[in-house]
Design a protein around this motif. Structure first.
Motif, PDB file in Angstrom:
ATOM      1  N   LEU A 164      13.888  -6.228 -54.796  1.00 32.18           N
ATOM      2  CA  LEU A 164      12.937  -7.098 -54.096  1.00 32.18           C
ATOM      3  C   LEU A 164      12.320  -8.127 -55.034  1.00 32.18           C
ATOM      4  O   LEU A 164      12.072  -9.276 -54.642  1.00 32.18           O
ATOM      5  CB  LEU A 164      11.850  -6.234 -53.453  1.00 32.18           C
ATOM      6  N   THR A 165      12.068  -7.727 -56.282  1.00 28.16           N
ATOM      7  CA  THR A 165      11.546  -8.689 -57.260  1.00 28.16           C
ATOM      8  C   THR A 165      12.557  -9.801 -57.515  1.00 28.16           C
ATOM      9  O   THR A 165      12.198 -10.992 -57.558  1.00 28.16           O
ATOM     10  CB  THR A 165      11.210  -7.965 -58.569  1.00 28.16           C
ATOM     11  N   ALA A 166      13.816  -9.426 -57.682  1.00 28.42           N
ATOM     12  CA  ALA A 166      14.855 -10.443 -57.890  1.00 28.42           C
ATOM     13  C   ALA A 166      14.999 -11.345 -56.665  1.00 28.42           C
ATOM     14  O   ALA A 166      15.192 -12.566 -56.786  1.00 28.42           O
ATOM     15  CB  ALA A 166      16.179  -9.766 -58.213  1.00 28.42           C
ATOM     16  N   LYS A 167      14.898 -10.758 -55.487  1.00 26.79           N
ATOM     17  CA  LYS A 167      14.980 -11.562 -54.261  1.00 26.79           C
ATOM     18  C   LYS A 167      13.813 -12.540 -54.171  1.00 26.79           C
ATOM     19  O   LYS A 167      13.983 -13.705 -53.791  1.00 26.79           O
ATOM     20  CB  LYS A 167      14.985 -10.629 -53.043  1.00 26.79           C
ATOM     21  N   ALA A 168      12.611 -12.080 -54.519  1.00 29.25           N
ATOM     22  CA  ALA A 168      11.441 -12.964 -54.484  1.00 29.25           C
ATOM     23  C   ALA A 168      11.591 -14.112 -55.484  1.00 29.25           C
ATOM     24  O   ALA A 168      11.226 -15.257 -55.191  1.00 29.25           O
ATOM     25  CB  ALA A 168      10.181 -12.160 -54.773  1.00 29.25           C
ATOM     26  N   GLN A 169      12.118 -13.820 -56.669  1.00 32.81           N
ATOM     27  CA  GLN A 169      12.332 -14.883 -57.639  1.00 32.81           C
ATOM     28  C   GLN A 169      13.345 -15.908 -57.143  1.00 32.81           C
ATOM     29  O   GLN A 169      13.183 -17.109 -57.359  1.00 32.81           O
ATOM     30  CB  GLN A 169      12.798 -14.280 -58.967  1.00 32.81           C
ATOM     31  N   ALA A 170      14.395 -15.425 -56.456  1.00 34.51           N
ATOM     32  CA  ALA A 170      15.420 -16.348 -55.970  1.00 34.51           C
ATOM     33  C   ALA A 170      14.906 -17.216 -54.824  1.00 34.51           C
ATOM     34  O   ALA A 170      15.336 -18.363 -54.672  1.00 34.51           O
ATOM     35  CB  ALA A 170      16.648 -15.556 -55.534  1.00 34.51           C
ATOM     36  N   LEU A 171      13.997 -16.673 -54.006  1.00 35.94           N
ATOM     37  CA  LEU A 171      13.501 -17.403 -52.834  1.00 35.94           C
ATOM     38  C   LEU A 171      12.177 -18.111 -53.081  1.00 35.94           C
ATOM     39  O   LEU A 171      11.621 -18.696 -52.149  1.00 35.94           O
ATOM     40  CB  LEU A 171      13.336 -16.439 -51.648  1.00 35.94           C
ATOM     41  N   PHE A 172      11.674 -18.064 -54.312  1.00 38.11           N
ATOM     42  CA  PHE A 172      10.327 -18.578 -54.569  1.00 38.11           C
ATOM     43  C   PHE A 172      10.227 -20.072 -54.273  1.00 38.11           C
ATOM     44  O   PHE A 172       9.229 -20.534 -53.700  1.00 38.11           O
ATOM     45  CB  PHE A 172       9.945 -18.301 -56.027  1.00 38.11           C
ATOM     46  N   ASP A 173      11.235 -20.836 -54.632  1.00 33.28           N
ATOM     47  CA  ASP A 173      11.168 -22.300 -54.458  1.00 33.28           C
ATOM     48  C   ASP A 173      11.633 -22.763 -53.085  1.00 33.28           C
ATOM     49  O   ASP A 173      11.324 -23.887 -52.680  1.00 33.28           O
ATOM     50  CB  ASP A 173      12.013 -22.991 -55.533  1.00 33.28           C
ATOM     51  N   THR A 174      12.391 -21.920 -52.363  1.00 31.66           N
ATOM     52  CA  THR A 174      12.961 -22.349 -51.083  1.00 31.66           C
ATOM     53  C   THR A 174      12.238 -21.759 -49.881  1.00 31.66           C
ATOM     54  O   THR A 174      12.056 -22.430 -48.873  1.00 31.66           O
ATOM     55  CB  THR A 174      14.452 -21.972 -51.031  1.00 31.66           C
ATOM     56  N   ASP A 175      11.850 -20.495 -49.956  1.00 29.15           N
ATOM     57  CA  ASP A 175      11.210 -19.819 -48.827  1.00 29.15           C
ATOM     58  C   ASP A 175      10.010 -19.039 -49.366  1.00 29.15           C
ATOM     59  O   ASP A 175      10.133 -17.880 -49.775  1.00 29.15           O
ATOM     60  CB  ASP A 175      12.202 -18.889 -48.127  1.00 29.15           C
ATOM     61  N   ALA A 176       8.854 -19.681 -49.371  1.00 31.41           N
ATOM     62  CA  ALA A 176       7.667 -19.073 -49.974  1.00 31.41           C
ATOM     63  C   ALA A 176       7.213 -17.825 -49.222  1.00 31.41           C
ATOM     64  O   ALA A 176       6.800 -16.842 -49.834  1.00 31.41           O
ATOM     65  CB  ALA A 176       6.529 -20.089 -50.024  1.00 31.41           C
ATOM     66  N   ASN A 177       7.303 -17.842 -47.889  1.00 26.91           N
ATOM     67  CA  ASN A 177       6.848 -16.691 -47.104  1.00 26.91           C
ATOM     68  C   ASN A 177       7.732 -15.466 -47.360  1.00 26.91           C
ATOM     69  O   ASN A 177       7.229 -14.349 -47.537  1.00 26.91           O
ATOM     70  CB  ASN A 177       6.842 -17.041 -45.621  1.00 26.91           C
ATOM     71  N   ALA A 178       9.062 -15.668 -47.355  1.00 20.52           N
ATOM     72  CA  ALA A 178       9.967 -14.544 -47.626  1.00 20.52           C
ATOM     73  C   ALA A 178       9.777 -14.027 -49.043  1.00 20.52           C
ATOM     74  O   ALA A 178       9.804 -12.811 -49.286  1.00 20.52           O
ATOM     75  CB  ALA A 178      11.407 -14.975 -47.394  1.00 20.52           C
ATOM     76  N   ALA A 179       9.576 -14.934 -49.994  1.00 13.67           N
ATOM     77  CA  ALA A 179       9.341 -14.510 -51.371  1.00 13.67           C
ATOM     78  C   ALA A 179       8.047 -13.713 -51.483  1.00 13.67           C
ATOM     79  O   ALA A 179       7.988 -12.698 -52.189  1.00 13.67           O
ATOM     80  CB  ALA A 179       9.298 -15.726 -52.284  1.00 13.67           C
ATOM     81  N   ARG A 180       7.022 -14.138 -50.790  1.00 16.13           N
ATOM     82  CA  ARG A 180       5.737 -13.435 -50.830  1.00 16.13           C
ATOM     83  C   ARG A 180       5.874 -12.038 -50.242  1.00 16.13           C
ATOM     84  O   ARG A 180       5.378 -11.057 -50.816  1.00 16.13           O
ATOM     85  CB  ARG A 180       4.691 -14.235 -50.060  1.00 16.13           C
ATOM     86  N   ALA A 181       6.571 -11.917 -49.102  1.00 19.26           N
ATOM     87  CA  ALA A 181       6.737 -10.596 -48.477  1.00 19.26           C
ATOM     88  C   ALA A 181       7.539  -9.659 -49.377  1.00 19.26           C
ATOM     89  O   ALA A 181       7.186  -8.482 -49.549  1.00 19.26           O
ATOM     90  CB  ALA A 181       7.427 -10.758 -47.125  1.00 19.26           C
ATOM     91  N   ALA A 182       8.627 -10.165 -49.975  1.00 15.62           N
ATOM     92  CA  ALA A 182       9.444  -9.320 -50.845  1.00 15.62           C
ATOM     93  C   ALA A 182       8.670  -8.906 -52.093  1.00 15.62           C
ATOM     94  O   ALA A 182       8.737  -7.747 -52.522  1.00 15.62           O
ATOM     95  CB  ALA A 182      10.721 -10.068 -51.231  1.00 15.62           C
ATOM     96  N   ALA A 183       7.914  -9.843 -52.669  1.00 17.98           N
ATOM     97  CA  ALA A 183       7.158  -9.532 -53.875  1.00 17.98           C
ATOM     98  C   ALA A 183       6.053  -8.521 -53.613  1.00 17.98           C
ATOM     99  O   ALA A 183       5.824  -7.600 -54.410  1.00 17.98           O
ATOM    100  CB  ALA A 183       6.573 -10.808 -54.467  1.00 17.98           C
ATOM    101  N   LEU A 184       5.356  -8.648 -52.498  1.00 20.02           N
ATOM    102  CA  LEU A 184       4.291  -7.691 -52.175  1.00 20.02           C
ATOM    103  C   LEU A 184       4.860  -6.307 -51.914  1.00 20.02           C
ATOM    104  O   LEU A 184       4.260  -5.294 -52.305  1.00 20.02           O
ATOM    105  CB  LEU A 184       3.504  -8.194 -50.966  1.00 20.02           C
ATOM    106  N   GLU A 185       6.015  -6.233 -51.247  1.00 17.23           N
ATOM    107  CA  GLU A 185       6.633  -4.923 -51.031  1.00 17.23           C
ATOM    108  C   GLU A 185       7.068  -4.301 -52.349  1.00 17.23           C
ATOM    109  O   GLU A 185       6.928  -3.084 -52.557  1.00 17.23           O
ATOM    110  CB  GLU A 185       7.828  -5.057 -50.091  1.00 17.23           C
ATOM    111  N   ALA A 186       7.606  -5.128 -53.249  1.00 16.74           N
ATOM    112  CA  ALA A 186       8.001  -4.615 -54.562  1.00 16.74           C
ATOM    113  C   ALA A 186       6.795  -4.100 -55.333  1.00 16.74           C
ATOM    114  O   ALA A 186       6.857  -3.034 -55.973  1.00 16.74           O
ATOM    115  CB  ALA A 186       8.718  -5.714 -55.352  1.00 16.74           C
ATOM    116  N   ASP A 187       5.684  -4.821 -55.287  1.00 18.69           N
ATOM    117  CA  ASP A 187       4.483  -4.376 -55.999  1.00 18.69           C
ATOM    118  C   ASP A 187       3.919  -3.104 -55.377  1.00 18.69           C
ATOM    119  O   ASP A 187       3.361  -2.262 -56.082  1.00 18.69           O
ATOM    120  CB  ASP A 187       3.438  -5.491 -55.969  1.00 18.69           C
ATOM    121  N   LYS A 188       4.095  -2.949 -54.083  1.00 19.72           N
ATOM    122  CA  LYS A 188       3.617  -1.729 -53.418  1.00 19.72           C
ATOM    123  C   LYS A 188       4.476  -0.530 -53.799  1.00 19.72           C
ATOM    124  O   LYS A 188       3.953   0.579 -53.984  1.00 19.72           O
ATOM    125  CB  LYS A 188       3.623  -1.939 -51.905  1.00 19.72           C
ATOM    126  N   LEU A 189       5.797  -0.732 -53.906  1.00 23.23           N
ATOM    127  CA  LEU A 189       6.689   0.365 -54.259  1.00 23.23           C
ATOM    128  C   LEU A 189       6.535   0.774 -55.716  1.00 23.23           C
ATOM    129  O   LEU A 189       6.636   1.958 -56.049  1.00 23.23           O
ATOM    130  CB  LEU A 189       8.142  -0.033 -53.995  1.00 23.23           C
TER     131      LEU A 189
END
Length: 535
Positions: free
Chosen positions: A233-258
């Motif tokens: 999820l962290t890698a996915k958030a990094q890949a989507l950070f510049d293109t899809d901010a909402n998806a990156a935020r959701a993936a990053a928050l889930e990764a931080d929760k896990l």
């Protein structure tokens, strides 16, 4: 046990039957061809039972004689099969022990006694024997032949996968692992290799599905599955950070929760939140990560979370993080950098020296050089700190399979292994002397002038070829006058080096540069008896 019980039941029933007949006496009369035969009821029952028993015995004998050829052939076949399985077992043990000669011998014997079509292990022993003999081409051919047999297909794919990894063909290895994962998703080796393949291709969702499948089938522990999912999820958030901010935020928050406290996950989550102006939640995530494991990137992002802050405000935020992890080198370095930006060189120097006391490394000495340049501009002292930085232990970095990187990555660039990067100090530089480490520890917190004197004393290295010994000439013997004390004579073995002559002749005569503190002559004289280190 059951047969004994059945036998006892039959005997008990017969006993009851005969007892019942004995209590009821009677005769049986049989007339046959004008003759009349009369017997008692008990005798008739006994004759009937005996006749039945005799008929069963005769039937068993006839059946044994009739089936004797089949029984004999079956005996020899079973004996041959047992010998074959014994040879197969010995061969497998020999293959596991690395005995290629015995494994090949037992393979040939087992192939003679057992048909390979009925026992797939013979093919496996054959392939393992080829591997032990070094004939990898023959082994690959045998593994490829196993792909045509549904029962042996997974074994063939496993063997081909290992051979591809041995040859370094990662694409082929992942291909075979993908085929095995399609047939049997529960195979851990196939699932792991497929996850790495999908991560390399950027298929984050496909990799996450495989991790969920591993977790549901209990192939890996729950904690390991959560960590893998957080990494993906962290890698996915990094890949989507510049293109899809909402998806990156959701993936990053889930990764931080896990995985709370995982620095790369916390950093990308905080960046996504700061991008949406959610400073409070981003600060909370960074504070949690800092309490778990102080990371310089976490501290830097926390201090500079608001770009418009004044240097004093950034210093206050750095002190807040320091209060969460006191007596920590990263906390002291963070405050020292913020204090240097704010112009408080005294606090910056104090925190930098505190960091050196806890963990001396190159970043702290480089920071001291910057502080010295900002405070006094003394080039001699700046070079002093830079020389110590060169000899100091290296700063921690992201390391995976010998590769040092400034940025975290989900897989290793060498082997493609998932979650390979670790935050630790790289391998130390070769050629660092033990004496240098001792000098570094001794001079870590000395004032610059005193440390220079100490370094000057310990850095004198003389080549053995340059040491020229001048034998002292014997003094002439003169007669002593009455009442005069004899003058002290030099020791017969006294020697003096050219370096000492030059030091005595040129003392206080060599000019120094304004930024060069030079060598303390008094200190050198006080250590005149110090022996030199010869290399």
């Amino acid at each position: 046990m059951i047969r004994i019980l059945l036998f006892l039941i039959v005997v008990f029933v017969l006993d009851l039957g005969f007892a019942w007949l004995a209590d009821r006496p009677g005769d049986i009369v049989v007339t046959f061809q004008g003759y009349q035969y009369q017997v008692s009821l008990m005798v008739a029952a006994t004759i009937a039972v005996a006749a039945i028993a005799a008929a069963m015995i005769v039937w068993w004998l006839l059946k044994a004689v009739w089936t004797s050829p089949y029984t004999i052939s079956r005996y020899f076949r079973v004996r041959r099969r047992d010998r074959g399985y014994q040879a197969l077992s010995t061969g497998m043990v020999a293959a596991g022990a690395g005995d290629g000669v015995l494994a090949r011998k037992m393979n040939k014997e087992a192939a003679k006694l057992i048909r390979s079509e009925t026992e797939p292990l013979i093919q496996l022993l054959d392939a393992q024997s080829s591997l032990l003999e070094g004939d990898h081409e023959a082994a690959r051919n045998k593994f490829e032949a196993m792909l045509d047999d549904p029962e042996m297909r997974l074994l063939g794919l496993r063997g081909l996968h290992l051979e591809a990894e041995r040859l370094g063909d990662r694409a082929a290895a992942r291909h075979y692992a993908g085929r095995a994962a399609e047939i049997a998703p529960h195979l851990a080796w196939a699932a792991n290799a497929t996850i790495e393949e999908r991560v390399a291709a950027g298929d984050w969702d496909g990799a996450l599905k495989l991790v969920d499948s591993q977790k549901s089938t209990r192939q890996i522990e729950r904690e390991a599955a959560n960590r893998r999912r957080a990494v993906l999820l962290t890698a996915k958030a990094q890949a989507l950070f510049d293109t899809d901010a909402n998806a990156a935020r959701a993936a990053a928050l889930e990764a931080d929760k896990l995985l709370p406290g995982f620095a790369p996950g916390a950093i990308v989550a905080a960046k996504a939140l700061l991008k949406q102006n959610d400073l409070r939640k981003a600060s909370k995530i960074l504070e949690t990560a800092w309490r778990s494991d102080p990371h310089p990137d976490v501290g830097a992002l926390y201090v500079h979370a608001r770009p418009a802050d004044a240097p004093g405000d950034r210093l206050a935020r750095a002190k807040k993080l320091q209060s969460m992890r006191q007596n920590n080198a990263e906390s002291s370095l963070l405050v020292a950098r913020a204090a240097l930006e704010a112009g408080d060189t005294r606090l910056a120097r104090s925190e930098a020296e505190s960091a050196i006391r806890m963990a001396p490394r190159e970043a702290a000495y480089l920071l001291l050089a910057d502080i010295e340049e900002a405070e006094s501009g003394d080039q001699g002292r700046i070079r002093q700190y830079l020389s110590r930085a060169v000899r100091a232990p290296r700063d921690p970095a992201w390391v995976a399979d010998g590769i040092v990187s400034d940025k975290w990555a989900p897989i290793s660039p060498v082997t493609g292994r998932l979650d390979a990067f670790e935050w630790r100090a790289p391998v130390e530089r070769l050629g660092t002397l033990i004496e240098q480490d001792d000098d570094l520890a001794r001079n870590a917190l000395l004032p610059v002038g005193i440390a220079e004197e100490s370094d000057a004393e310990t850095a004198v290295v003389l080549d053995a070829a340059e040491l020229k010994v001048e034998p002292s000439a014997p003094a002439e013997e003169k007669p002593l006058e009455p009442g005069a004390n004899p003058a002290p004579q030099p020791a017969p073995n006294a020697v003096k080096t050219n370096v000492q002559h030059e030091a005595a002749d040129n003392e206080d005569s060599t000019p120094h540069q304004p930024d060069d503190p030079g060598v303390d002559r008094k200190g050198a004289e006080s250590h005149e008896g110090r022996r030199f280190r010869l290399f």
